[in-house]
Design an enzyme around this catalytic site. Structure first.
Site, PDB file in Angstrom:
ATOM      1  N   ASP A 198      -3.306  37.135 104.870  1.00 18.19           N
ATOM      2  CA  ASP A 198      -4.505  36.293 104.791  1.00 18.19           C
ATOM      3  C   ASP A 198      -4.730  35.782 103.366  1.00 18.19           C
ATOM      4  OD1 ASP A 198      -6.446  34.888 106.116  1.00 18.19           O
ATOM      5  OD2 ASP A 198      -7.593  36.613 106.773  1.00 18.19           O
ATOM      6  N   HIS A 221      -6.351  29.858 115.003  1.00 21.20           N
ATOM      7  CA  HIS A 221      -6.944  30.460 113.796  1.00 21.20           C
ATOM      8  C   HIS A 221      -8.468  30.352 113.899  1.00 21.20           C
ATOM      9  CE1 HIS A 221      -8.301  30.602 109.596  1.00 21.20           C
ATOM     10  NE2 HIS A 221      -7.202  31.280 109.335  1.00 21.20           N
TER      11      HIS A 221
END
Lengths: 378, 378
Positions: free
Chosen positions: A330, A204
């Site tokens: 997200d 990430h």
């Protein structure tokens, strides 16, 4: 919708028909969002303390969390509230947005900004919290394990515990750890553990490392608008060029934001890497068993977090294949119902659409198949 | 091929027919390559001296030119010879590759790595040399003017002289100048001059600035393989976010390498920029008159240097339009005949193909239309 109605819809989905129904559902696929952020109130407090006492001086951390924890703007305040909730508000949002399941990961930089002992302890406690959340809502949440790379052997052990004992679905690392990158072999025990577990490693983003962030800061380009991609794309290229995937050929990465831009560069990366190796330009860039683009096609999966936009999604889908691109929202950084609608409208076959929204996530993360649960639009 | 034969072919191209010819040509369009590098032997010597005496300590410069000027590899030696030639070898290569015209620009970092007085003088002398080269081979070469932003007012004057008096077709700047970016208003006289001249400004890559290059270096990721794109994409975003295109709405940029990755990020940049502005996150990111993606669609052109690969070219062509994408080879950094063939095979209409290879370059850079001149394959 009652439980009986849900079971009926599940059945009708399973047999591929909704004949006779008064059109209560419009989609024959479950939606699993695969890069969704969370944090504990305890961690939020630790971040606030570190911002106040200066104990974390990483300029990216201070820029990002100084904003989210300190700004009075509606964007920051809403995000800061949502990211700490794992029950009521989040489930309501998921219902309203039509998200059946979230794959949760501790938001960046996670535990990576603390000293090794603190980070290691915090990884354990947040993984326990996450596992308890999944047990409370097993059809709505799955989770990725946090680890603290600043103590590599402990990180490898925590990956094993979190996957084997807690049932988490893989491991997440938020790019650099205090300016260090995972291509340093001292971190490779983590890759060995993840590969042996047969689970994916989600790389990430983090804000650009202290060694590169300065030119991003004056125009607020350090975070999701551009800095995340430079930092995380660079990190993944460092892993590839270092030969991590020669050493761990079964290691599978997941990248958000449609691969942090790397699919755009497949051809150029291969061309220039070949030239660098042929010219023996750097001791850090030795010959590899496969082209970088082969690794990016065979050892990486791509999620749509923050990039739910047809041109880029279809570009990556065409290059990487229907089994390597997965839906992600997200949340709570980007909560846009129209993006779900846009992904519903992707020009994909029904089978590819179902793989995109659920099938790939179920296979890659080992998530059990399940029914369409959400009631809301779209 | 004799001059008479060339005139005949030109005529047959013009009337859209080659009936009766023994198929001596296979393409009804001229090929103009729009980002082709050169340097003088004098500059090459100055680079070597600076590498030896340490008078230029920019780590990107030392990495890039330390390699090209110092490596004994075939790649470096060939490039170093080709880039200094403006006649025989270059024209032979162009003929062999099927390139009718090169748009020449002084290779990065050009004159930007020297002190202001040296850089300003060198811009003038190299522009004079380039103009003389164009006069020697007016159908084979066109040129872009070098300027030294480290003396902004002198740079603006040299842009005017090089365009008005020397007939150069625009201005090239190689990203950062000794770690500084053009969003600083002290450089904006250059934009004013270029906009008033009605010529394009080519923002060519440079290695990442000293403030950000460190994490790129250990795996040789600092140059064309990835660092160029991070550096140059960041630079262009800094210009947009700073409001340069509010102030100079007619300014037209050209970016190589298919826009240094920015077309991949159109949606995300808009989304995040709107959030940053709405939250008043930074004094460096004020509201703009247009979305960043509008600027990228209306004020930027894209060349294919180093990216002659159908998936990425077609992606940008679809997003930016047939009038904004132009062919470039990136000679002598990337000299690949198969790439010319691949671009010939792009799935474009004949009109769009002709615009891609020549028409757009003629319009954007003010290059006179001309015949197909090259004799070689493909």
């Amino acid at each position: 919708m009652t439980i009986d109605e849900k079971i009926l819809i599940f059945f009708l989905n399973a047999v591929g028909s909704n004949v006779g129904m008064n059109a209560p559902i419009t989609r024959p696929y479950r939606r699993i969002a695969t890069e969704e952020g969370w944090m504990t109130p305890e961690m939020a407090a630790m971040y606030r303390t570190a911002l106040q006492d200066g104990s974390i001086d990483d300029p990216g951390f201070r820029s990002l969390w100084g904003f989210f924890a300190g700004s009075t703007s509606e964007r920051a305040a809403t995000l800061y509230r949502r990211i700490q909730d794992l029950d009521d508000e989040r489930l309501r949002d998921m219902d309203a947005l039509g998200i059946d399941m979230q794959l949760l990961m501790l938001t960046a930089p996670g535990v990576q900004c603390f000293d090794a002992a603190t980070g290691t302890a915090l990884a354990r406690s947040t993984n326990d919290t996450l596992a308890a959340t999944v047990r409370r809502h097993p059809t709505r949440f799955a989770g990725m394990a946090a680890v603290a790379p600043q103590a590599p052997q402990e990180a490898a052990k925590e990956a094993e515990r979190a996957v084997r004992e807690l049932g988490l679905r893989g491991v997440v690392i938020n790019s650099h750890t205090q300016g260090e990158y995972l291509d340093d072999p001292k971190y490779w025990d983590i890759f060995a553990a993840v590969e042996a577990l047969g689970v994916p490693l989600y790389i990430h983003p983090n804000t650009p490392s202290p060694q590169m962030i300065e030119p991003f800061l004056p125009r607020a380009l350090d975070a999701a608008i551009f800095g995340f991609a430079c930092e995380t794309g660079l990190h993944v290229l460092r892993l590839i060029v270092a030969g991590v995937f020669d050493r761990f050929p079964r290691l599978q990465l997941v990248l958000g934001h449609l691969g942090e831009g790397l699919p755009y560069w497949l051809y150029r990366i291969d061309f220039m890497h070949a030239g660098i190796v042929r010219a023996n330009r750097s001791p850090g860039a030795k010959p590899l068993q496969r082209k970088p683009s082969d690794v990016l096609r065979q050892n990486v999966h791509y999620t749509t977090s923050g990039m739910c936009w047809e041109p880029a999604v279809m570009y990556v889908h065409g290059l990487m294949g229907a089994d390597r691109v997965m839906y992600a929202m997200d949340y709570p950084y980007q909560v846009v119902a129209d993006e779900v609608t846009a992904m519903d409208a992707l020009p994909l076959s029904p089978a590819d659409k179902a793989a995109f929204f659920a099938g790939n996530a179920q296979r890659v993360f080992g998530i059990a198949p399940g029914p369409v649960l959400t009631e809301g639009k779209p």
